[in-house]
Design a protein around this motif. Structure first.
Motif, PDB file in Angstrom:
ATOM      1  N   LEU A  24       0.692  -1.205  -0.328  1.00 26.27           N
ATOM      2  CA  LEU A  24       0.185  -0.104   0.431  1.00 26.27           C
ATOM      3  C   LEU A  24       0.733   1.137  -0.143  1.00 26.27           C
ATOM      4  CD1 LEU A  24      -2.727  -1.240   2.597  1.00 26.27           C
ATOM      5  CD2 LEU A  24      -2.502  -1.041   0.282  1.00 26.27           C
ATOM      6  N   HIS A  25       0.835   2.352  -0.759  1.00 27.19           N
ATOM      7  CA  HIS A  25       0.974   3.764  -0.343  1.00 27.19           C
ATOM      8  C   HIS A  25      -0.011   4.464  -0.584  1.00 27.19           C
ATOM      9  CE1 HIS A  25       4.561   6.021  -1.102  1.00 27.19           C
ATOM     10  NE2 HIS A  25       3.478   6.731  -1.343  1.00 27.19           N
ATOM     11  N   PHE A  26       0.387   5.914   0.969  1.00 31.42           N
ATOM     12  CA  PHE A  26      -0.424   6.520   0.840  1.00 31.42           C
ATOM     13  C   PHE A  26      -0.207   7.996   0.656  1.00 31.42           C
ATOM     14  CE2 PHE A  26      -1.563   3.106   3.559  1.00 31.42           C
ATOM     15  CZ  PHE A  26      -3.188   2.993   4.074  1.00 31.42           C
ATOM     16  N   ALA A  27      -0.839   8.954  -0.012  1.00 28.45           N
ATOM     17  CA  ALA A  27      -0.457  10.244  -0.444  1.00 28.45           C
ATOM     18  C   ALA A  27      -1.264  11.468   0.613  1.00 28.45           C
ATOM     19  CB  ALA A  27      -0.696  10.174  -1.645  1.00 28.45           C
ATOM     20  N   PHE A  28      -0.680  12.186   1.608  1.00 25.39           N
ATOM     21  CA  PHE A  28      -1.322  13.174   1.871  1.00 25.39           C
ATOM     22  C   PHE A  28      -1.356  14.244   0.906  1.00 25.39           C
ATOM     23  CE2 PHE A  28      -0.634  10.096   5.111  1.00 25.39           C
ATOM     24  CZ  PHE A  28      -1.381  10.168   6.019  1.00 25.39           C
ATOM     25  N   VAL A  29      -2.253  15.181   0.756  1.00 22.76           N
ATOM     26  CA  VAL A  29      -2.007  16.177   0.557  1.00 22.76           C
ATOM     27  C   VAL A  29      -2.531  17.012   0.993  1.00 22.76           C
ATOM     28  CG1 VAL A  29      -3.243  17.876  -2.132  1.00 22.76           C
ATOM     29  CG2 VAL A  29      -3.030  15.170  -1.455  1.00 22.76           C
ATOM     30  N   GLY A  30      -1.461  19.033   0.723  1.00 22.09           N
ATOM     31  CA  GLY A  30      -1.328  19.574   1.520  1.00 22.09           C
ATOM     32  C   GLY A  30      -0.441  20.219   2.152  1.00 22.09           C
ATOM     33  N   ASP A  31      -0.779  21.311   2.994  1.00 20.44           N
ATOM     34  CA  ASP A  31       0.327  21.767   3.866  1.00 20.44           C
ATOM     35  C   ASP A  31       0.091  22.353   5.257  1.00 20.44           C
ATOM     36  OD1 ASP A  31      -0.273  24.398   3.326  1.00 20.44           O
ATOM     37  OD2 ASP A  31       1.362  24.820   1.910  1.00 20.44           O
ATOM     38  N   GLY A  32       1.161  22.906   5.757  1.00 21.96           N
ATOM     39  CA  GLY A  32       0.530  23.751   6.698  1.00 21.96           C
ATOM     40  C   GLY A  32       2.027  23.747   8.350  1.00 21.96           C
ATOM     41  N   GLU A  33       1.421  24.090   8.795  1.00 18.11           N
ATOM     42  CA  GLU A  33       2.024  24.848   9.993  1.00 18.11           C
ATOM     43  C   GLU A  33       2.858  23.052  10.538  1.00 18.11           C
ATOM     44  OE1 GLU A  33       0.546  25.498  14.380  1.00 18.11           O
ATOM     45  OE2 GLU A  33      -0.163  27.342  12.188  1.00 18.11           O
ATOM     46  N   HIS A  34       1.872  21.823  11.219  1.00 21.53           N
ATOM     47  CA  HIS A  34       1.744  20.309  11.312  1.00 21.53           C
ATOM     48  C   HIS A  34       2.477  19.596  10.330  1.00 21.53           C
ATOM     49  CE1 HIS A  34      -0.480  21.739  14.808  1.00 21.53           C
ATOM     50  NE2 HIS A  34      -1.328  22.042  14.542  1.00 21.53           N
ATOM     51  N   LEU A  35       2.628  20.283   8.771  1.00 25.18           N
ATOM     52  CA  LEU A  35       3.192  19.183   8.355  1.00 25.18           C
ATOM     53  C   LEU A  35       4.480  18.001   8.668  1.00 25.18           C
ATOM     54  CD1 LEU A  35       3.097  18.235   5.665  1.00 25.18           C
ATOM     55  CD2 LEU A  35       4.152  19.892   4.641  1.00 25.18           C
ATOM     56  N   GLN A  36       5.160  18.918   9.159  1.00 29.64           N
ATOM     57  CA  GLN A  36       6.666  18.502   9.636  1.00 29.64           C
ATOM     58  C   GLN A  36       6.498  17.638  10.648  1.00 29.64           C
ATOM     59  OE1 GLN A  36       9.689  21.022  10.863  1.00 29.64           O
ATOM     60  NE2 GLN A  36      11.221  20.188  10.185  1.00 29.64           N
ATOM     61  N   GLN A  37       5.720  18.127  11.170  1.00 28.66           N
ATOM     62  CA  GLN A  37       4.570  17.090  13.092  1.00 28.66           C
ATOM     63  C   GLN A  37       4.677  15.485  11.703  1.00 28.66           C
ATOM     64  OE1 GLN A  37       2.209  18.410  15.466  1.00 28.66           O
ATOM     65  NE2 GLN A  37       1.637  16.319  15.500  1.00 28.66           N
ATOM     66  N   TYR A  38       3.584  15.805  10.863  1.00 29.26           N
ATOM     67  CA  TYR A  38       3.150  14.673  11.045  1.00 29.26           C
ATOM     68  C   TYR A  38       4.536  13.933   9.503  1.00 29.26           C
ATOM     69  CZ  TYR A  38      -1.128  16.539  11.956  1.00 29.26           C
ATOM     70  OH  TYR A  38      -2.209  17.210  12.374  1.00 29.26           O
ATOM     71  N   THR A  39       5.543  14.230   9.192  1.00 27.35           N
ATOM     72  CA  THR A  39       6.396  13.935   8.518  1.00 27.35           C
ATOM     73  C   THR A  39       6.999  13.037   9.578  1.00 27.35           C
ATOM     74  OG1 THR A  39       5.694  15.593   6.622  1.00 27.35           O
ATOM     75  CG2 THR A  39       8.217  14.057   7.066  1.00 27.35           C
ATOM     76  N   LYS A  40       7.558  13.282  10.476  1.00 25.54           N
ATOM     77  CA  LYS A  40       8.093  12.868  11.385  1.00 25.54           C
ATOM     78  C   LYS A  40       7.561  11.922  11.794  1.00 25.54           C
ATOM     79  CE  LYS A  40      10.367  13.810  15.886  1.00 25.54           C
ATOM     80  NZ  LYS A  40       9.983  12.694  16.667  1.00 25.54           N
ATOM     81  N   LYS A  41       6.225  11.798  12.384  1.00 24.51           N
ATOM     82  CA  LYS A  41       6.087  10.886  12.667  1.00 24.51           C
ATOM     83  C   LYS A  41       5.492   9.660  11.775  1.00 24.51           C
ATOM     84  CE  LYS A  41       1.013   9.321  15.006  1.00 24.51           C
ATOM     85  NZ  LYS A  41       0.459   9.688  16.137  1.00 24.51           N
ATOM     86  N   SER A  42       5.164  10.524  10.206  1.00 27.02           N
ATOM     87  CA  SER A  42       5.698   8.854   9.039  1.00 27.02           C
ATOM     88  C   SER A  42       6.975   7.385   9.770  1.00 27.02           C
ATOM     89  CB  SER A  42       5.063   9.114   8.433  1.00 27.02           C
ATOM     90  OG  SER A  42       5.955   9.895   7.366  1.00 27.02           O
ATOM     91  N   VAL A  43       7.980   8.900  10.087  1.00 29.35           N
ATOM     92  CA  VAL A  43       9.353   7.985   9.699  1.00 29.35           C
ATOM     93  C   VAL A  43       9.496   7.247  11.312  1.00 29.35           C
ATOM     94  CG1 VAL A  43      11.455   9.043  10.271  1.00 29.35           C
ATOM     95  CG2 VAL A  43      10.337   9.828   8.850  1.00 29.35           C
ATOM     96  N   ASP A  44       8.795   7.695  12.696  1.00 37.58           N
ATOM     97  CA  ASP A  44       8.606   7.366  13.615  1.00 37.58           C
ATOM     98  C   ASP A  44       7.749   5.959  14.155  1.00 37.58           C
ATOM     99  OD1 ASP A  44      10.031   9.300  14.608  1.00 37.58           O
ATOM    100  OD2 ASP A  44       8.713   9.790  16.035  1.00 37.58           O
ATOM    101  N   LEU A  45       6.370   6.096  13.132  1.00 37.89           N
ATOM    102  CA  LEU A  45       6.206   4.974  12.395  1.00 37.89           C
ATOM    103  C   LEU A  45       6.645   4.108  11.668  1.00 37.89           C
ATOM    104  CD1 LEU A  45       2.493   6.066  12.287  1.00 37.89           C
ATOM    105  CD2 LEU A  45       2.998   4.915  13.759  1.00 37.89           C
ATOM    106  N   GLY A  46       8.244   3.800  11.490  1.00 34.92           N
ATOM    107  CA  GLY A  46       8.193   3.282  10.161  1.00 34.92           C
ATOM    108  C   GLY A  46       7.744   3.044   8.662  1.00 34.92           C
ATOM    109  N   ILE A  47       6.791   3.963   8.245  1.00 34.08           N
ATOM    110  CA  ILE A  47       5.280   3.853   6.933  1.00 34.08           C
ATOM    111  C   ILE A  47       6.446   5.205   5.947  1.00 34.08           C
ATOM    112  CG2 ILE A  47       4.079   2.853   7.982  1.00 34.08           C
ATOM    113  CD1 ILE A  47       2.861   5.548   8.111  1.00 34.08           C
ATOM    114  N   ALA A  48       7.961   5.647   6.570  1.00 29.92           N
ATOM    115  CA  ALA A  48       7.971   7.164   5.084  1.00 29.92           C
ATOM    116  C   ALA A  48       7.791   6.926   4.326  1.00 29.92           C
ATOM    117  CB  ALA A  48       9.307   7.448   5.936  1.00 29.92           C
ATOM    118  N   ASP A  49       8.957   4.794   3.507  1.00 31.14           N
ATOM    119  CA  ASP A  49       9.190   5.022   2.185  1.00 31.14           C
ATOM    120  C   ASP A  49       7.633   4.679   2.498  1.00 31.14           C
ATOM    121  OD1 ASP A  49      11.274   4.830   2.383  1.00 31.14           O
ATOM    122  OD2 ASP A  49      11.854   2.799   3.159  1.00 31.14           O
ATOM    123  N   ASN A  50       6.560   4.728   2.182  1.00 34.25           N
ATOM    124  CA  ASN A  50       4.852   4.308   1.905  1.00 34.25           C
ATOM    125  C   ASN A  50       3.994   4.844   1.811  1.00 34.25           C
ATOM    126  OD1 ASN A  50       6.328   2.071   2.934  1.00 34.25           O
ATOM    127  ND2 ASN A  50       4.699   0.562   1.258  1.00 34.25           N
TER     128      ASN A  50
END
Length: 170
Positions: A24-50
């Motif tokens: 599976l692959h997930f695309a998130f559309v949008g931006d905002g002040e929380h984008l970096q927080q969510y990007t980090k969370k995807s890394v922390d969850l081990g799913i950043a490549d997807n």
């Protein structure tokens, strides 16, 4: 992207779904002040490549967001009056997984045009992603039903005509 859009719960659902289907692959559309927080969370969850973060898209329909998607999700936590992304997804024949808050249950016909899931429940959301990912016929059936629903309920010309008729009566 703001916390009230349920992005954290959606990332958790993505992690659960990926544990059962790593393709599976997930695309998130949008931006905002929380984008970096969510990007980090995807890394922390081990799913950043997807996960792909598109940034802000001026017109998702024209820019191909829906054409590139098999499933569209709105994991909102707040009382959405009308989820435009849902109407747009349905118009593009995409099945929708959305939280049952605000007016969303009036847009998504649960089990017919997509699925309405409880807010803050990544497990149920992930279950629907997996179900839709493994069943192309179901995706197509829900997407077509969504397109028909969008045409019936969200046709701008028809709605403007009805509005003008109502004003004429007043």
């Amino acid at each position: 992207m703001t916390p009230v859009k349920g992005i954290s719960h959606l990332l958790e659902a993505a992690q659960l779904a990926l544990s059962q289907n790593p393709n599976l692959h997930f695309a998130f559309v949008g931006d905002g002040e929380h984008l970096q927080q969510y990007t980090k969370k995807s890394v922390d969850l081990g799913i950043a490549d997807n996960v792909t973060w598109t940034g802000l898209v001026s017109n998702p329909m024209v820019d191909g967001v829906f054409a590139a998607s098999d499933i569209v999700c709105l994991a909102s936590l707040w009382q959405e009056a009308f989820g435009f992304v849902i109407a747009e997804a349905m118009a593009c024949e995409k099945p929708v997984v959305a939280t049952g808050v605000g007016g969303i249950p009036e847009l998504v016909d649960d089990g017919k045009t997509g699925f309405v899931v409880p807010p803050r429940d990544p497990a149920v959301m992930a279950e629907k992603f997996i179900l839709l990912a493994q069943d192309r016929a179901l995706r197509l059936r829900l997407g077509l039903a969504g397109r028909q629903r969008a045409a019936a309920l969200f046709d701008v010309r028809k709605n403007v005509d009805q509005l003008l008729e109502l004003y004429g009566e007043l």
